[in-house]
Design an enzyme around this catalytic site. Structure first.
Site, PDB file in Angstrom:
ATOM      1  N   LYS A  20      36.195  27.285  27.879  1.00 33.05           N
ATOM      2  CA  LYS A  20      36.857  27.221  26.575  1.00 33.05           C
ATOM      3  C   LYS A  20      36.627  25.841  25.936  1.00 33.05           C
ATOM      4  CE  LYS A  20      40.376  30.655  27.898  1.00 33.05           C
ATOM      5  NZ  LYS A  20      41.841  30.884  28.114  1.00 33.05           N
ATOM      6  N   TYR A  43      40.041  39.109  22.252  1.00 32.19           N
ATOM      7  CA  TYR A  43      41.444  39.095  22.690  1.00 32.19           C
ATOM      8  C   TYR A  43      42.277  40.177  21.995  1.00 32.19           C
ATOM      9  CZ  TYR A  43      40.956  34.690  25.333  1.00 32.19           C
ATOM     10  OH  TYR A  43      40.617  33.716  26.262  1.00 32.19           O
ATOM     11  N   ASN A  56      43.822  26.074  29.175  1.00 33.47           N
ATOM     12  CA  ASN A  56      43.538  26.388  30.580  1.00 33.47           C
ATOM     13  C   ASN A  56      42.041  26.507  30.902  1.00 33.47           C
ATOM     14  OD1 ASN A  56      43.185  28.875  29.426  1.00 33.47           O
ATOM     15  ND2 ASN A  56      44.782  29.917  30.598  1.00 33.47           N
ATOM     16  N   HIS A 105      37.908  31.192  30.849  1.00 29.74           N
ATOM     17  CA  HIS A 105      38.228  32.623  30.787  1.00 29.74           C
ATOM     18  C   HIS A 105      37.441  33.373  31.848  1.00 29.74           C
ATOM     19  CE1 HIS A 105      38.667  36.749  29.313  1.00 29.74           C
ATOM     20  NE2 HIS A 105      37.358  36.857  29.514  1.00 29.74           N
ATOM     21  N   GLU A 114      32.901  42.647  27.611  1.00 30.91           N
ATOM     22  CA  GLU A 114      32.855  41.279  27.083  1.00 30.91           C
ATOM     23  C   GLU A 114      31.432  40.721  27.074  1.00 30.91           C
ATOM     24  OE1 GLU A 114      35.822  39.303  29.494  1.00 30.91           O
ATOM     25  OE2 GLU A 114      37.457  40.437  28.567  1.00 30.91           O
TER      26      GLU A 114
END
Ligand code: UDP
Ligand code: MG
Length: 160
Positions: free
Chosen positions: A20, A60, A123, A126, A137
């Protein structure tokens, strides 16, 4: 014996893993790639990419009704991400373990989030939550021609 290429006898899964924007900005790209590489999974796709808002929303979409959704979309589109496709027997479940719990303060030491992050909203990585979502994805984030099918030289040294 190890020189003989062995065909896969078990089903190979695919996982979409993404560093990310915070992971990219904090210089953690190499560290994160390295953990999957050293484990023994096969990298089949890799690119640095500025994610458009529409793609983040599609990726998402299951979280659309959550209160944190707008902030999540801002976060994911706030800078370049590193998109990866990884293959291997059990890669989806194993990658989730390597990544650790969604909240980095609850993630075990030794996991990526447990070692490298402190907040759910930052965080760093992913990982797909099911083999079906892994396929979905990878198809969403990579175009045709961006996935490379190859045979790593280490395969017979990893799998008997
Ligand atoms: N997220 C958040 N707040 C929350 C839950 C999730 O900001 O309360 C973000 C976080 O970046 C997380 C992402 O939304 O990684 C997707 O949530 P999910 O529950 O799918 O967690 P993951 O599969 O990434 O562990
Ligand atoms: Mg998830």
């Amino acid at each position: 014996k190890p020189h003989i290429f062995l065909p896969h006898l078990e089903k190979v899964d695919k996982s979409y893993i993404m560093v990310k924007p915070d992971g990219v900005q904090r210089g953690l790209v190499g560290e994160i790639i390295s953990r999957f590489e050293k484990k023994g999974f096969k990298l089949t796709g890799l690119k640095l990419f500025q994610c458009p808002k529409e793609l983040a929303e599609e990726h998402y979409k299951d979280l659309k009704s959550k209160p944190f959704f707008p902030k999540l979309i801002d976060y994911i589109t706030s800078g370049p991400v590193v998109c990866m496709a990884w293959e291997g027997v059990g890669v989806v479940a194993s990658a989730r373990k390597l990544i650790g719990a969604t909240n980095p303060l609850q993630a075990e030491p030794g996991t990526i989030r447990g070692d490298l992050a402190v907040q759910t909203g930052r965080n760093v990585v992913h990982g797909s939550d099911s083999p079906e979502n892994g396929e979905r994805e990878i198809a969403l984030w990579f175009k045709e021609g961006e996935i490379c099918e190859w045979s790593p030289a280490q395969t017979p040294w990893l799998m008997e």
